[in-house]
Design a protein around this motif. Structure first.
Motif, PDB file in Angstrom:
ATOM      1  N   ILE A 155       0.735  -1.250  -0.044  1.00 46.09           N
ATOM      2  CA  ILE A 155      -0.180  -0.011   0.139  1.00 46.09           C
ATOM      3  C   ILE A 155       0.798   1.585  -0.023  1.00 46.09           C
ATOM      4  O   ILE A 155       0.510   2.147  -0.724  1.00 46.09           O
ATOM      5  CB  ILE A 155      -0.807  -0.077   1.251  1.00 46.09           C
ATOM      6  CG1 ILE A 155      -2.057  -1.126   0.802  1.00 46.09           C
ATOM      7  CG2 ILE A 155      -1.529   1.187   1.180  1.00 46.09           C
ATOM      8  CD1 ILE A 155      -2.762  -1.483   2.112  1.00 46.09           C
ATOM      9  N   MET A 156       2.091   1.103   0.819  1.00 47.82           N
ATOM     10  CA  MET A 156       2.883   2.311   0.878  1.00 47.82           C
ATOM     11  C   MET A 156       3.493   2.714  -0.433  1.00 47.82           C
ATOM     12  O   MET A 156       4.026   3.720  -0.795  1.00 47.82           O
ATOM     13  CB  MET A 156       3.709   2.402   1.979  1.00 47.82           C
ATOM     14  CG  MET A 156       3.109   2.460   3.320  1.00 47.82           C
ATOM     15  SD  MET A 156       2.441   3.851   3.864  1.00 47.82           S
ATOM     16  CE  MET A 156       3.984   5.007   4.078  1.00 47.82           C
ATOM     17  N   ALA A 268      -5.402  -1.568   9.576  1.00 47.16           N
ATOM     18  CA  ALA A 268      -6.304  -1.239   8.702  1.00 47.16           C
ATOM     19  C   ALA A 268      -6.046  -2.008   7.432  1.00 47.16           C
ATOM     20  O   ALA A 268      -6.665  -2.152   6.435  1.00 47.16           O
ATOM     21  CB  ALA A 268      -6.509   0.271   8.387  1.00 47.16           C
ATOM     22  N   ALA A 269      -4.753  -1.938   7.208  1.00 46.04           N
ATOM     23  CA  ALA A 269      -4.342  -2.668   5.965  1.00 46.04           C
ATOM     24  C   ALA A 269      -4.643  -3.902   5.650  1.00 46.04           C
ATOM     25  O   ALA A 269      -5.129  -4.363   4.463  1.00 46.04           O
ATOM     26  CB  ALA A 269      -2.734  -2.572   5.801  1.00 46.04           C
ATOM     27  N   PRO A 274      -7.815  -6.054  -0.730  1.00 44.20           N
ATOM     28  CA  PRO A 274      -8.906  -7.104  -1.172  1.00 44.20           C
ATOM     29  C   PRO A 274      -8.223  -8.588  -0.763  1.00 44.20           C
ATOM     30  O   PRO A 274      -8.705  -9.230  -0.313  1.00 44.20           O
ATOM     31  CB  PRO A 274      -9.011  -7.013  -2.707  1.00 44.20           C
ATOM     32  CG  PRO A 274      -8.884  -5.445  -2.809  1.00 44.20           C
ATOM     33  CD  PRO A 274      -7.694  -5.050  -1.736  1.00 44.20           C
ATOM     34  N   ASN A 275      -6.738  -8.699  -1.067  1.00 51.95           N
ATOM     35  CA  ASN A 275      -6.467  -9.748  -1.089  1.00 51.95           C
ATOM     36  C   ASN A 275      -6.010 -10.305   0.350  1.00 51.95           C
ATOM     37  O   ASN A 275      -6.171 -11.388   0.769  1.00 51.95           O
ATOM     38  CB  ASN A 275      -4.906  -9.870  -1.917  1.00 51.95           C
ATOM     39  CG  ASN A 275      -4.999  -9.860  -3.533  1.00 51.95           C
ATOM     40  OD1 ASN A 275      -6.111 -10.333  -4.055  1.00 51.95           O
ATOM     41  ND2 ASN A 275      -4.200  -9.206  -3.952  1.00 51.95           N
ATOM     42  N   ALA A 276      -5.440  -9.399   1.094  1.00 48.72           N
ATOM     43  CA  ALA A 276      -5.248  -9.521   2.532  1.00 48.72           C
ATOM     44  C   ALA A 276      -6.596  -9.733   3.199  1.00 48.72           C
ATOM     45  O   ALA A 276      -6.645 -10.585   4.165  1.00 48.72           O
ATOM     46  CB  ALA A 276      -4.461  -8.307   3.141  1.00 48.72           C
ATOM     47  N   ASN A 277      -7.540  -8.874   2.740  1.00 48.10           N
ATOM     48  CA  ASN A 277      -8.851  -9.162   3.518  1.00 48.10           C
ATOM     49  C   ASN A 277      -9.242 -10.674   3.407  1.00 48.10           C
ATOM     50  O   ASN A 277      -9.787 -11.358   4.358  1.00 48.10           O
ATOM     51  CB  ASN A 277     -10.066  -8.215   2.844  1.00 48.10           C
ATOM     52  CG  ASN A 277     -11.125  -8.220   3.455  1.00 48.10           C
ATOM     53  OD1 ASN A 277     -11.796  -9.127   3.506  1.00 48.10           O
ATOM     54  ND2 ASN A 277     -11.662  -6.751   3.792  1.00 48.10           N
ATOM     55  N   ALA A 278      -9.056 -10.962   2.206  1.00 49.90           N
ATOM     56  CA  ALA A 278      -9.854 -12.484   1.732  1.00 49.90           C
ATOM     57  C   ALA A 278      -8.975 -13.515   2.766  1.00 49.90           C
ATOM     58  O   ALA A 278      -9.439 -14.333   3.051  1.00 49.90           O
ATOM     59  CB  ALA A 278      -9.498 -12.789   0.402  1.00 49.90           C
TER      60      ALA A 278
END
Length: 320
Positions: A155-156, A268-269, A274-278
């Protein structure tokens, strides 16, 4: 409601958490009620392009407003949600504050070892909720720590995100927003030297150059802090739920941590990517009809003095 009481209610309500500590909620007195709305000047166009997190922050502020009103003897009659939220209320008998809003803290450094009572309390409060998936397993915490570091670095690497983040960082006390909003070096658990280094390393083109030689992993790493967690808690809510409602419950959960003598830091990242969330949903077995909102690392605060919360004064939050 007198202007003095309104200022007290707003100041207390605004102790609620908000994304990047942007404090996007504003208040307006309207006869026998309060109207809450969002301030577009405090949106995050890059990090929160659909303003979902701004509405989540507003939901937390709404809950804080309700708590502040109740502690001053007001009975809330109705809540109407749309682009604005109206809280209708009538005066009644004052009651002591029910929640530890002034003690809640965002703690970014490493945690101390938990007592048995703290570990039990964390397990019990998460077990009692249907929106908090907890792991205290050391191997799982380590895996999530590595995932958080890898995701944060990805993200950074987005220059626009990095620039927006730097806009909300207050890395030295001379910054005009140091005591008002954003992410101060103190809140980020940075020493003066670390803050100076962060300001340079996150700038352009320094970050890109450091990334090419593999040094940015060290700059963004949180692994050592994350693995000190007593537990990792994934906060999730029903699919399709208004973020306003999610925000109320988000704040409620964080206050529950405080009541258990635990501090927390949102990773929060892990929810934003989306990939980390899944992957988090898979690891912690979050039901398919639930949306991952955020992920907390939770543990005992080691007892060091915390800096005052950076908050806007009520006169900057109350609309005429």
């Amino acid at each position: 409601m007198t202007p003095e009481t309104l200022a007290q209610v707003v100041a207390e309500a605004n102790l609620a958490p908000s994304t990047h500590n942007t404090q996007p909620t504003q208040w307006r007195l309207d006869g026998d009620g309060l109207i809450l709305s969002l301030n577009p000047q405090r949106f995050l166009p890059v990090g929160d392009p659909t303003n979902r997190d701004a509405r989540l922050s507003m939901g937390a502020a709404l809950y804080g407003t309700e708590l502040a009103l109740k502690s001053r003897g007001y009975t809330i009659r109705a809540t109407e949600a749309a682009d604005e939220v109206r809280l209708a209320f009538s005066s009644g008998e004052a009651t002591p504050p029910e929640r530890p809003i002034t003690r809640r803290t965002s703690y970014r450094a490493g945690f101390s070892a938990p007592t048995d009572a703290q570990t039990t309390a964390l397990n019990q409060l998460c077990h009692a909720r249907d929106d908090a998936a907890l792991t205290v397993d050391a191997d799982t915490i380590e895996a999530l720590a590595r995932l958080n570091d890898a995701t944060s670095l990805t993200i950074m690497r987005d220059r626009a995100f990095r620039d927006e983040l730097r806009h909300w960082m207050r890395l030295k006390p001379s910054h005009p927003g140091w005591s008002q909003d954003g992410l101060s070096a103190e809140a980020l658990a940075m020493s003066g030297i670390e803050a100076l280094g962060a300001g340079i390393a996150l700038s352009n083109p320094v970050f890109t150059l450091l990334d090419k030689i593999g040094l940015t992993k060290t700059i963004t790493a949180e692994y050592g802090k994350t693995i000190t967690s007593t537990g990792i808690v994934a906060f999730h809510r029903p699919e399709g739920e208004d973020r306003l409602t999610s925000g109320r419950q988000f704040y409620d959960l964080w206050l529950a941590f405080t009541e258990a003598d635990l501090a927390a830091w949102p990773m929060a990242a892990l929810a934003d990517d989306p990939n980390a969330n899944a992957e988090v949903c898979s690891i912690l077995k979050i039901p398919e009809n639930q949306i991952l909102i955020n992920v907390f690392r939770v543990g005992p605060h080691p007892g060091r003095a915390q800096p005052p919360k950076a908050r806007l004064s009520p006169d900057k939050l109350i609309r005429p």
